[in-house]
Design a protein around this motif. Structure first.
Motif, PDB file in Angstrom:
ATOM      1  N   ASP A   5     161.491  27.431   2.730  1.00 15.27           N
ATOM      2  CA  ASP A   5     162.137  28.078   3.639  1.00 15.27           C
ATOM      3  C   ASP A   5     162.445  26.856   4.458  1.00 15.27           C
ATOM      4  O   ASP A   5     161.683  26.000   4.843  1.00 15.27           O
ATOM      5  CB  ASP A   5     161.445  28.986   4.325  1.00 15.27           C
ATOM      6  N   THR A   6     163.705  27.201   5.290  1.00  7.74           N
ATOM      7  CA  THR A   6     164.104  26.275   6.299  1.00  7.74           C
ATOM      8  C   THR A   6     163.806  26.794   7.590  1.00  7.74           C
ATOM      9  O   THR A   6     164.492  27.986   7.905  1.00  7.74           O
ATOM     10  CB  THR A   6     165.473  25.698   6.187  1.00  7.74           C
ATOM     11  N   THR A   7     163.247  26.312   8.659  1.00 10.30           N
ATOM     12  CA  THR A   7     162.881  26.971   9.786  1.00 10.30           C
ATOM     13  C   THR A   7     163.065  25.943  10.941  1.00 10.30           C
ATOM     14  O   THR A   7     163.154  25.048  10.902  1.00 10.30           O
ATOM     15  CB  THR A   7     161.531  27.479   9.981  1.00 10.30           C
ATOM     16  N   SER A   8     163.546  26.658  12.136  1.00  7.05           N
ATOM     17  CA  SER A   8     163.559  26.128  13.344  1.00  7.05           C
ATOM     18  C   SER A   8     162.672  26.448  14.503  1.00  7.05           C
ATOM     19  O   SER A   8     161.970  27.413  14.383  1.00  7.05           O
ATOM     20  CB  SER A   8     165.134  26.213  13.813  1.00  7.05           C
ATOM     21  N   ALA A   9     162.826  25.663  15.527  1.00  4.60           N
ATOM     22  CA  ALA A   9     161.690  25.709  16.651  1.00  4.60           C
ATOM     23  C   ALA A   9     162.136  26.889  17.339  1.00  4.60           C
ATOM     24  O   ALA A   9     163.189  27.080  17.541  1.00  4.60           O
ATOM     25  CB  ALA A   9     161.599  24.437  17.313  1.00  4.60           C
ATOM     26  N   ALA A  22     166.990  29.197   8.287  1.00  4.47           N
ATOM     27  CA  ALA A  22     168.295  28.557   8.559  1.00  4.47           C
ATOM     28  C   ALA A  22     168.876  28.684   7.261  1.00  4.47           C
ATOM     29  O   ALA A  22     170.132  28.900   7.021  1.00  4.47           O
ATOM     30  CB  ALA A  22     168.173  27.384   9.069  1.00  4.47           C
ATOM     31  N   GLU A  23     168.113  28.270   6.036  1.00  5.54           N
ATOM     32  CA  GLU A  23     168.865  28.174   4.808  1.00  5.54           C
ATOM     33  C   GLU A  23     169.454  29.513   4.507  1.00  5.54           C
ATOM     34  O   GLU A  23     170.563  29.656   3.842  1.00  5.54           O
ATOM     35  CB  GLU A  23     167.712  27.859   3.820  1.00  5.54           C
ATOM     36  N   HIS A  24     168.961  30.753   4.801  1.00  6.92           N
ATOM     37  CA  HIS A  24     169.415  32.106   4.267  1.00  6.92           C
ATOM     38  C   HIS A  24     169.886  32.910   5.502  1.00  6.92           C
ATOM     39  O   HIS A  24     170.353  33.810   5.416  1.00  6.92           O
ATOM     40  CB  HIS A  24     168.262  32.963   3.666  1.00  6.92           C
ATOM     41  N   ARG A 207     162.877  41.831  -2.005  1.00 12.92           N
ATOM     42  CA  ARG A 207     164.113  42.762  -2.015  1.00 12.92           C
ATOM     43  C   ARG A 207     164.729  42.592  -0.627  1.00 12.92           C
ATOM     44  O   ARG A 207     165.940  42.624  -0.696  1.00 12.92           O
ATOM     45  CB  ARG A 207     163.648  44.194  -2.293  1.00 12.92           C
ATOM     46  N   THR A 208     163.872  42.404   0.497  1.00  9.86           N
ATOM     47  CA  THR A 208     164.396  42.280   1.617  1.00  9.86           C
ATOM     48  C   THR A 208     165.086  41.139   1.845  1.00  9.86           C
ATOM     49  O   THR A 208     166.502  41.153   2.457  1.00  9.86           O
ATOM     50  CB  THR A 208     163.373  42.344   2.874  1.00  9.86           C
ATOM     51  N   VAL A 209     164.752  40.166   1.322  1.00  3.61           N
ATOM     52  CA  VAL A 209     165.264  38.545   1.433  1.00  3.61           C
ATOM     53  C   VAL A 209     166.616  38.781   0.918  1.00  3.61           C
ATOM     54  O   VAL A 209     167.780  38.315   1.308  1.00  3.61           O
ATOM     55  CB  VAL A 209     164.709  37.545   0.959  1.00  3.61           C
ATOM     56  N   ALA A 216     173.871  38.232   5.574  1.00  5.78           N
ATOM     57  CA  ALA A 216     173.991  37.269   6.380  1.00  5.78           C
ATOM     58  C   ALA A 216     175.252  36.242   5.821  1.00  5.78           C
ATOM     59  O   ALA A 216     175.772  35.658   6.606  1.00  5.78           O
ATOM     60  CB  ALA A 216     172.794  36.266   6.213  1.00  5.78           C
ATOM     61  N   GLY A 217     175.483  36.442   4.754  1.00  6.86           N
ATOM     62  CA  GLY A 217     176.683  35.603   3.873  1.00  6.86           C
ATOM     63  C   GLY A 217     178.071  36.568   4.097  1.00  6.86           C
ATOM     64  O   GLY A 217     179.123  36.161   3.727  1.00  6.86           O
TER      65      GLY A 217
END
Length: 284
Positions: A5-9, A22-24, A207-209, A216-217
């Motif tokens: 997963d890509t996360t931000s602060a 952030a990736e998804h 399933r939630t993702v 999100a898309g």
């Protein structure tokens, strides 16, 4: 977050937490009092307001998932703090506590500019029904436990829980659980349409993702217009709804920097590359 997963602060809080994938395009918002089954106290209510502001302003977040740390989604109001601390204090303390709980539990969530999903991973009791219903969509674990147990200790459901139930559940089912105080599981919640789906607990996040990534898309301007239009139209006559929804359509398509309507219509009518009902148009 899981590996990859890509996360931000994000800011640090005491009773809630944020993780941004952030990736998804997903912002994960957690009730974070696992030692209290994520019961909602005044501090949590204040921090939820701030956390939602952070997620709304973060351009990497295109969908928000509200869930709980540990084995509970939320056990509802922190009864000890409300009945032994808040109500024992000066009147302005109780007024502020009520105002702040309402501010995020329904006002912010109902009108939030981005799609919201409640991911119910465990206990969901009492006051937690309000933010559950006020999220746009809800997915629960089949073995999640729901309950309106207030009647068992001599009080009716608190806050706006009854209004939330009236928004989603048939009257017979609502009154049954309000008056008996019996608990029910995620499968029953889905049957009553309190949640959209109930899935095995080991598939809940997956399933939630999947659903959150789909939202999100999509075109955020159109999604907002669609969900706000539906919620407003529920309270209107047909004539009022006609005027309002056409105005929202014009606003959504006229101020859309992604030019979603133009792209979608061109791909459907001219290019023949998009078939409604079988997927989303391709954004350029």
């Amino acid at each position: 977050m899981t590996a990859g997963d890509t996360t931000s602060a994000t800011p640090a809080f005491d009773t809630v937490s944020i993780e941004v994938d952030a990736e998804h395009g997903i912002g994960w918002l957690f009730f974070d009092r696992p030692e209290k089954r994520n019961a909602m106290n005044p501090t949590l209510n204040r921090e939820m307001i701030l956390a939602l502001e952070v997620l709304e302003a973060d351009e990497a977040v295109r969908c928000v998932v509200l869930t709980g740390r540990g084995e509970a989604w939320s056990a509802g109001m922190d009864l000890k703090e409300y009945f032994r601390v808040v109500e024992a204090g000066p009147p302005h303390v109780e007024v502020r506590a009520r105002r702040e709980s309402a501010e995020w539990q329904w006002r912010r969530l109902i009108h939030f500019s981005k799609p919201t999903i409640a991911m119910v991973n465990g206990w969901c009791f009492g006051g937690a029904f309000t933010p559950l219903v006020c999220c746009d969509l809800a997915i629960a674990a089949e073995d999640a436990t729901f309950g309106l147990s207030e009647v068992n200790w001599g009080i009716p459901p608190g806050g706006l829980v009854s209004r939330a139930l009236a928004e989603t559940i048939p009257a017979r089912d609502s009154l049954w659980f309000i008056m008996t105080g019996e608990a029910f599981d995620g499968r029953r919640a889905a049957e009553m349409r309190l949640v959209n789906e109930a899935v095995p607990s080991d598939r809940l996040r997956e399933r939630t993702v999947e659903v959150a990534s789909k939202l999100a898309g999509m075109n955020t301007h159109v999604l907002r217009a669609a969900k706000v239009g539906f919620k407003k139209a529920q309270q209107m006559s047909w004539d009022e709804a006609e005027d309002y929804l056409y105005a929202k359509l014009d606003a959504a398509t006229g101020h859309d920097p992604d030019q979603g309507k133009q792209q979608g219509m061109a791909q459907f009518l001219d290019d023949k590359t998009y078939r409604p009902g079988l997927g989303s148009y391709e954004k350029h």
